[in-house]
Design an enzyme around this catalytic site. Structure first.
Site, PDB file in Angstrom:
ATOM      1  N   CYS A  70       1.127  -1.368  -0.259  1.00 19.54           N
ATOM      2  CA  CYS A  70      -0.655   0.212   0.125  1.00 19.54           C
ATOM      3  C   CYS A  70       1.051   1.245   0.117  1.00 19.54           C
ATOM      4  CB  CYS A  70      -0.400  -0.347   0.928  1.00 19.54           C
ATOM      5  SG  CYS A  70      -2.392   1.057   1.194  1.00 19.54           S
ATOM      6  N   HIS A 128      -3.633  -4.233   0.675  1.00 21.32           N
ATOM      7  CA  HIS A 128      -3.464  -5.132   2.437  1.00 21.32           C
ATOM      8  C   HIS A 128      -3.163  -6.759   2.524  1.00 21.32           C
ATOM      9  CE1 HIS A 128      -2.313  -1.402   3.814  1.00 21.32           C
ATOM     10  NE2 HIS A 128      -2.938  -1.654   3.023  1.00 21.32           N
ATOM     11  N   GLU A 164      -2.277  -8.327   4.517  1.00 21.83           N
ATOM     12  CA  GLU A 164      -1.601  -8.286   6.672  1.00 21.83           C
ATOM     13  C   GLU A 164      -3.172  -7.990   6.815  1.00 21.83           C
ATOM     14  OE1 GLU A 164      -0.930  -4.310   6.011  1.00 21.83           O
ATOM     15  OE2 GLU A 164      -0.931  -5.803   4.463  1.00 21.83           O
TER      16      GLU A 164
END
Length: 252
Positions: A114, A200, A202
């Site tokens: 990002c 993202h 994660e």
């Protein structure tokens, strides 16, 4: 003989929202969890042991502005951030300079997520800034290029998103990995040097829910945007596949 652990420096470019921060222990904790899960999913303990195969270190590049010695790491990971990658705050300029140094290093590899993806774009001299098409939020589809399909091992990506800023064009000598209707540059690749994603991998449902609710309360997202995002935050996504691709790339 066991392989030496993979030494990854996690450059924390922000602090998660309060509940997520307490639960996971900063973006270092969020990425640590993802990378260990991906080492397990890679399922090659002789090459990368899920427990002992990762040596992760954390660096607060915002407040403390600390950085790893590139001689002592194999890779650096630039996290996402609520900050704007195009601004000229001293810490952002310092991060861009460090990124240039890491790109020039003949050995160290880079992962950009990002804001981190945008910082790599900026370090390579392309424009980063606000997207006139607006926000991408929660689980979204990304169309992959041939190289993207090869790297991530899937036909198309589903990935958590939380961005209104973009990299406007691909830098020279960079292979495009994917695009979406709102963002042409969803991932960049340079062999042996870096992989980036605008989304993202994660992020988990709880992290996205917290951010969306906070931004809706602050008036950043309108009611319709927030409801739509919350309806998609828990959808299945390819975070693990992306993380596995990262690890394979670092092991090459």
């Amino acid at each position: 003989m066991p392989h030496a652990p993979l030494r990854i420096a996690i450059l924390e470019c922000d602090t998660p929202a309060e509940k997520s921060n307490a639960k996971y222990g900063g973006y270092y904790g969020v990425f640590s969890k993802l990378l260990h899960e991906c080492a397990q999913a890679l399922n090659q303990p002789d090459v990368l042991h899920p427990e002992s195969g990762l040596e992760l270190s954390r660096f607060d590049v915002v407040t403390e502005q600390l950085y790893p010695d590139l001689d002592h790491v194999d890779a650096v990971l630039l996290t996402g951030s609520k900050h704007n990658s195009f601004e000229n705050h001293p810490w952002i300029l310092k991060l861009v300079e460090f990124t240039k140094k890491a790109i020039a290093d003949p050995r160290v590899k880079i992962l950009g997520i990002c804001f981190g993806h945008q910082i790599i774009g900026r370090a390579l001299g392309v424009e980063v800034g606000r997207n006139s098409a607006g926000w991408e939020i929660a689980v979204c589809d990304v169309d992959l290029t041939e190289k993207g399909r090869e790297i991530f091992g899937v036909g198309g990506l589903k990935i958590q998103q939380m961005h209104r800023d973009i990299v406007f064009s691909y830098p020279p000598d960079v292979i495009p990995l994917g695009s979406s209707p709102r963002c042409d540059v969803q991932g960049m690749y340079r062999a042996g040097k870096f992989i980036t994603v605008q989304g993202h991998p994660e992020f988990r449902e709880d992290i996205v829910n917290e951010v969306v609710k906070l931004r809706a309360e602050a008036g950043v997202f309108d009611k319709e945007q927030a409801e739509d995002a919350l309806s998609r935050a828990g959808r299945p996504h390819d975070g693990i596949a992306i993380g596995v691709a990262f690890l394979k790339f670092l092991l090459e």
